[in-house]
Design a protein around this motif. Structure first.
Motif, short mmCIF file in Angstrom:
data_model
loop_
_atom_site.label_atom_id
_atom_site.label_comp_id
_atom_site.label_asym_id
_atom_site.label_seq_id
_atom_site.Cartn_x
_atom_site.Cartn_y
_atom_site.Cartn_z
N VAL A 123 37.53 50.88 32.71
CA VAL A 123 36.47 50.03 33.26
C VAL A 123 35.25 50.90 33.64
N LEU A 155 35.75 45.01 41.31
CA LEU A 155 36.79 45.63 40.49
C LEU A 155 37.03 47.09 40.84
N PHE A 158 40.27 48.43 40.14
CA PHE A 158 40.67 48.51 38.74
C PHE A 158 39.77 49.43 37.92
N SER A 161 41.47 51.21 35.14
CA SER A 161 42.31 50.44 34.21
C SER A 161 41.62 50.32 32.86
N LEU A 166 43.36 43.89 31.77
CA LEU A 166 42.61 43.02 32.68
C LEU A 166 42.77 41.57 32.27
N SER A 167 42.59 40.69 33.24
CA SER A 167 42.58 39.27 32.93
C SER A 167 41.24 38.91 32.30
N MET A 170 38.36 39.15 34.62
CA MET A 170 38.06 40.53 35.00
C MET A 170 37.27 41.23 33.90
N LYS A 171 37.64 40.96 32.65
CA LYS A 171 36.90 41.57 31.54
C LYS A 171 35.45 41.12 31.59
N GLY E 72 42.12 36.91 38.13
CA GLY E 72 43.03 38.05 38.21
C GLY E 72 44.23 37.83 39.10
#
Ligand SMILES: Nc1ncnc2c1ncn2[C@@H]1O[C@H](COP(=O)(O)OP(=O)(O)OP(=O)(O)O)[C@@H](O)[C@H]1O
Ligand SMILES: Nc1ncnc2c1ncn2[C@@H]1O[C@H](COP(=O)(O)OP(=O)(O)OP(=O)(O)O)[C@@H](O)[C@H]1O
Ligand SMILES: [Mg+2]
Ligand SMILES: [Mg+2]
Lengths: 277, 316, 295, 295, 277
Positions: A123, A155, A158, A161, A166-167, A170-171, E72
């Motif tokens: 990320v 985020l 994350f 990550s 990611l969900s 989140m993306k 998320g």
């Protein structure tokens, strides 16, 4: 300006504006972005698909310009053409008076697709890489900006990550952070908040407006939500269903009128325009 | 009772003039004729063309061949290896051919084996172990003594004859010498830049370079067919000796060679080229290879290597 | 707590539930227990070791049953020859020679493939050039190159490397090019959005995005490099003394030392296993597996 | 029409616009005009033809400059030999023999690769098996198979096909397997949602989804099949009169008919071009290009 | 039922329901889908991510069950586990009393991702193939159903287009058509309408409700929009932020109360619950 370009074009003129209106004089000579008579097509092995047909509009500096229209009407296509990825088969797109011929970091794009992050970068690296490669920021400043915006989209936990963990929402938030971190002249956002829940969405909208207050950047924003269009936009372009044509270009309401009857009135008006025909 | 022997036989011949007796035998169906005469009926003969000693040996060990023509060193290697293994043992049937190998060069400074330097490259079809390589080693051993038999090995490079010919004649590559067999050796000398350094016949005598062999099991099980094969080979040799022109025509036809029959006839008539079932000088190879350790088992006499049918010949 | 209870037609009526989540903050990292067998099965080296063992046993049994050590020796006979020539340094020395040539040829093949595909991805005529060259030259056997190799590089490792490049280049280029062309349009657009184009786009976007394909190309190329090397060392004649594994195999074959021939091939197999499980598997784990590009 | 005009701080004030779209219903299919040069440039065969012409000219010029037809004949000399042997039926006959063997070996390689990758995708141990076998066997040159080929198939086309399969199988399997593993999890889940698993999943989901990779594997395999065939025809010999293109090349080489050697290779090149532009390009156009999987 | 499964579990019990409530007696013995104490995790090369933690809920036949929660929080993960793609590290998922071990056409999934259509099949083939392969319909009936649902999502004009030539919203609509055409026992929909404009979205919602009226299928529906949750759902599960835990399980309002104060009240209540902590 848009009037002129419309009158030289014979066919699709149906504009019902105020040609010699005194207010029109307030329009300055050079829009930042000028889309005039743009027809966009896709050629596939089987068909020729016309996505938008002779679309005209102008975006001025610091506009928060919203594209609103039904699914498949060519909003993404239009944004991609402005981004420099597609060449109009008709008409021209001018940025600062120069025809758009290629993409570049001056027009940062937040795509509608979930696969717009580089899967091989975390990320944080995704945001940082955009900044450094495009030359928008370097070294400590780039790192700082990166962390700032990752934090803004919630985020921070994350940051290290990889995108595939990611969900969907989140993306999308990473892509928003990347777009905003670039602090571009023109930010092109294609339904950036569609995958977000109500709360997160509201936070992101506020973030965008706060950033705008700071830097007064220009943003072109595609959305499906009329409410969002009014909240986020200063000017709203309504497109007809496939193939997309300009139906109307409206002014939004100032922030202080949000939540008042003015908002409800505008919402109803847009609703009518989009859905009644 | 004759039916006890195999109805079908697989024979491998090689490519080129050295295999002329086999080519004649195939073309004139001599084996079929002799087998019939021996009361074996219609024996089916499958002819194969295989290139390279180790492929022939592999095919033989795996039972895909009954009779094969091969260079003498290749045969000796296999013979020594399988000696004492009843299942795999092989025996020579007869000599096949002898010819001269020329060591040619386009380097004017080289007059004899002594003149080769590290910069010179001698092309051979395969280094160290091929027929040509062993012949060169034997010549070197004669010149510099047995201990130095490998003196020129570092200068040898493996190239098939046609490529070696091309390299020598074109002069465009670092290969400037070639130990070649006819027709390549003859054709090289037609080029004014090329001269001959050595003729193997001058050094080693006109010894057999190729022979024919078969697995012992095949020979024991098919004595009549083996005898018929020997007769056919003799008949072929006779045809070559008596009617070289016809032999040449047969060669040109069956090998689809682009050479003219006259050219082939000239090669057949070359005094160094001999087609005979009598093994000649095989022991020279065996002794040399035994001395330098290439083979661990040495035959005492040439008869050890061959079937009884030919023991009476004046071989060596 | 409020309690709605609505009854739409056939629906099951039930009470509402409200829980206070903030109280249950301690979230342990639960792990599902695995049986001993499952745990063993999860060790890749163990699984692969078993496969190798099985293959060795099959080899041994078949070799013994065949009882023709001159043609196909049993595994143990090969192993004996291998250990002997490993101990006396012959195999290591030959392997080193081969590896040197191989690595040079392989690296040059990769470089050229990178060059060709970069050109190809840049323009339509470049694509045509790559496609045409590949479809024309890739099927050509090494002997087709022999004359040109002799003229250009002479004998020895120059020519071997030339032939190696020929056997590596096209497979890698084909895979890389197909990989590049399969990169999603979105990623391509993202890269161009950053101002990347040409080499920059290739390096920063296309190569990582097409990495699974590229890696396959590298694997295929690696294998074909070996095959070609072994064959080429025979065709192009090594000057004596400088031979590699191919020469080792050839020599022993001529002398019908079949166990040693297989020991040479076994060396190639071992190197293949080491490279696959050491190099390629590590790269895969650190890249495409980690990035979620391969499952 | 209503006319709002709001002035948020620095914003440009302008009138609203409303248009009646329903009136402009006639939407012509506009096409951007192209220059003659652009139009020509868009014809793939023309571009490729130009490339081929250029290559032929380079060959001719280099051949003449080298002036050594024995080593490397000019293009025209080769062409003459080619036309002659084409006219008298030699090349067509030889090509037919080779093509028969080739197609059988290629088809069997594809089948085996399909089998292996299906097993591999089904379980972890299958994957290990494929990976281990590939990394072990793929680098082995054809001579390693010679003893087994001789035992199992004897001399002749059986063994040639065996060797062909060896040269085709692993490249295709590697590409296919990597392709399968790169298929997005979502598509895999969709397939399983339909109740597909095992062979059904492979056939209906994995193969089409991995088609770009598979196609690359097929291309590489095709090329290597040719290379191997030409070499194998020499090793395994021919029963009299039955030789293929490899034998044709070998014969002519021995007779120093270099122009014919190159005519044989030229035939291989031509077949490569035809297969690439006729078969593979058509498949690509009808599948992955049409499906938007490759750009 | 859900009460029992909660009380046997020691740690996370914080339920504030009515354990011995008389209404609970109305709950029949066997729920269609029973999720009890389900913890879902992802193991990546770098981390172990817990997506949901000890989630309990039950879905009864013909429920329109909505999962609502912030981005998320594990909604998609939960749906995938029910779909049979993920195995819980703790707890169990039972469908008709049998533990879910594998995916199957009885639980048809509409994924959140845009790449869920088979790129090698046209819009029509995508729907048709799902029907025939899964054995849900054959021959003429399959063709008829396919055309019916493609029409319903407004893509009749694009029936022969390949997925890569569709806009984001159009792709999503194909997936919806496919899911509905399957007429599964349980339809699992992961934010199916997120990419749709207001009008299309409304139409799709109505279509879903109409289909439900006809076939009374069970649907699990993930959404971000509280309004949509109330419109579409009969029962609403609220999840806490990452890692997702059950916050509440509420009943929605009957359709006749939509647009009344009851809707506003429920909306406000959900808003509070989701956003206040
Ligand atoms: N790559 C493509 N090839 C062919 N046609 C395309 C392609 N991308 C989009 N189209 C077509 O162009 C039209 C407009 O698509 P576009 O993606 O711009 O719509 P949109 O307004 O962004 O819709 P949505 O809100 O659903 O994202 C659609 O009819 C679509 O089918
Ligand atoms: N493949 C994966 N590997 C590792 N972690 C993952 C994976 N998929 C999801 N996660 C993690 O699991 C958590 C829940 O993800 P999930 O996709 O279920 O969220 P969601 O509720 O659907 O969110 P959204 O509304 O944004 O789609 C997130 O923290 C995410 O990072
Ligand atoms: Mg769009
Ligand atoms: Mg989700």
């Amino acid at each position: 300006m848009s009037r002129t370009s419309q009158t030289v074009r014979p066919a699709p003129v149906g504009a019902v504006g105020a040609p010699a209106d005194p207010v029109a004089a307030a329009v300055p000579a050079t829009p930042l972005l000028e889309v005039s008579g743009v027809t966009l097509q896709y050629k596939t092995t089987d068909h020729l698909v016309t996505a938008t047909y002779r679309v005209d509009f102008q975006v001025f500096k610091s506009d928060r310009y919203v594209l609103l229209g039904p699914s498949g009407c060519g909003k993404s296509t239009l944004l991609k053409a402005i981004g420099g990825y597609l060449e109009p088969v008709e008409g021209a797109i001018r940025l600062n008076g120069h025809e758009v011929t290629r993409p570049g970091p001056d027009r940062m794009m937040v795509f509608q697709e979930f696969d717009q992050l580089l899967p091989w970068k975390s990320v944080r690296e995704n945001v940082l890489f955009a900044l450094t490669t495009s030359g928008r920021a370097k070294g400590a400043e780039a790192a700082e900006r990166t962390d700032h915006y990752i934090n803004k989209v919630g985020l921070a936990k994350f940051a290290h990550s990889f995108p595939h963990t990611l969900s969907g929402g989140m993306k999308q938030r990473v892509a928003i952070a990347r777009g905003m971190a670039m602090e571009p002249d023109v930010l092109l956002m294609d339904e950036p908040y569609a995958a977000l829940d109500a709360l997160t969405r509201r936070r992101m909208q506020d973030e965008l407006l706060r950033l705008w207050d700071d830097t007064k950047f220009t943003v072109l924003f595609v959305t499906h939500s009329i409410e969002e269009a009014i909240r986020v936009g200063t000017r709203i372009l309504l497109l007809s269903p496939h193939p997309g044509q300009v139906k109307a270009e409206l002014n939004s309401i100032p922030p202080e009128q949000l939540g008042t009857a003015a908002q409800a009135e505008l919402e109803a008006r847009i609703n009518d325009m989009l859905f009644v025909h | 009772p004759a039916r006890a022997e195999v109805p079908e036989v697989h024979i491998s011949k090689g490519y080129g003039i050295l295999y002329l007796p086999m080519i004649v035998m195939e073309h004139e169906k001599l084996l079929e004729k002799q087998a019939k005469a021996a009361g074996l009926g219609d024996v089916k003969v499958g002819w194969l063309e295989l290139d390279g000693g180790n492929v022939i040996n592999d095919a033989m060990i795996s039972g895909n061949l009954d009779i094969a023509a091969i260079g003498v060193p290749g045969f000796l290697t296999l013979w020594a290896k399988v000696k004492g293994n009843a299942k795999l043992e092989v025996s020579g049937l007869a000599g096949l051919s002898a010819t001269s190998l020329y060591l040619n060069t386009n380097n004017p400074n080289i007059k004899s084996l002594k003149d080769f330097t590290a910069k010179d490259k001698i092309a051979l079809p395969g280094i160290k172990t091929s027929l040509s390589a062993v012949v060169l080693q034997m010549a070197v051993a004669k010149e510099f003594g047995d201990d130095n038999y490998a003196k020129l090995d570092p200068m040898t490079v493996g190239l098939p004859h046609p490529e070696a010919y091309t390299a020598l004649v074109s002069g465009k590559t670092e290969v400037n010498s070639h130990l070649g067999s006819p027709p390549y050796s003859f054709m090289e000398l037609e080029n004014p830049q090329v001269h001959r350094v050595m003729n193997s016949v001058d050094v080693l005598g006109n010894i057999s370079l190729d022979l024919v062999y078969a697995p012992k099991r095949f020979i024991d099980a098919n004595p009549k067919l083996t005898a018929a094969f020997l007769s056919a080979l003799e008949e072929a040799d006779k045809l070559i000796a008596d009617e070289p022109a016809r032999a040449a025509t047969i060669y040109v036809q069956s090998a689809k060679a682009k050479l003219s029959a006259e050219e082939v006839e000239r090669m057949i008539k070359d005094p160094d080229t001999k087609f005979s079932t009598t093994p000649n000088g095989v022991m020279q190879f065996a002794n040399f290879m035994g001395r330098v350790g290439s083979i661990k088992t040495k035959p005492a006499t040439w008869q050890d290597l061959f079937i009884a049918n030919v023991h009476s010949l004046s071989g060596s | 707590m409020t309690m709605h209870s609505t009854m739409h037609s056939i629906l099951v009526d039930r009470p509402e539930i409200v829980r206070d989540v903030s109280r249950s903050t301690v979230i342990a990292d639960v792990e599902k227990p695995l049986s001993a067998w499952e745990r063993l099965y999860r060790v890749p080296l163990l699984r692969k070791g078993l496969i190798l063992l099985a293959l060795a046993v099959i080899w041994e049994v078949y070799g013994r049953w065949l009882d023709n050590p001159l043609l196909f020796p049993p595994f143990t006979a090969m192993l004996q020859a291998f250990v002997t020539d490993l101990g006396n340094g012959i195999i290591p020395a030959r392997t080193l020679v081969s590896l040197q040539t191989l690595v040079i040829g392989y690296a040059m093949g990769i470089l050229l493939a990178a060059l060709l595909t970069t050109v190809a991805i840049g323009s339509q005529i470049g694509t045509d050039l790559l496609e045409t060259m590949t479809s024309m030259l890739n099927p050509l056997p090494a002997i087709a190159l022999l004359p040109l190799a002799l003229i250009w590089f002479g004998l020895g490792s120059g020519s071997v490397i030339f032939v190696l490049v020929h056997s590596v280049l096209w497979a890698i280029a084909l895979n890389t090019h197909a990989g590049f062309r399969s990169v999603s349009n979105t990623l391509r657009m993202v890269g161009r959005n950053y101002g990347l184009s040409g080499l920059g786009l290739v390096r920063h976007i296309l190569i990582p995005a097409a990495f699974p394909s590229i890696l396959t190309g590298l694997k295929v190329g690696w294998a074909f490099a070996w095959r070609t090397l072994i064959a080429a060392e025979l065709v192009f004649g090594v000057s004596s003394g400088s031979g590699g594994l191919g020469w080792y195999i050839f020599e022993n074959r001529n002398q019908l030392e079949t166990a040693n021939v297989f020991a040479g091939l076994f060396t190639v197999i071992l190197i293949g296993l080491v490279v696959e499980n050491g190099v390629f598997a590590t790269i895969e784990r650190r890249t495409i597996r980690r990035w979620g590009m391969q499952h």
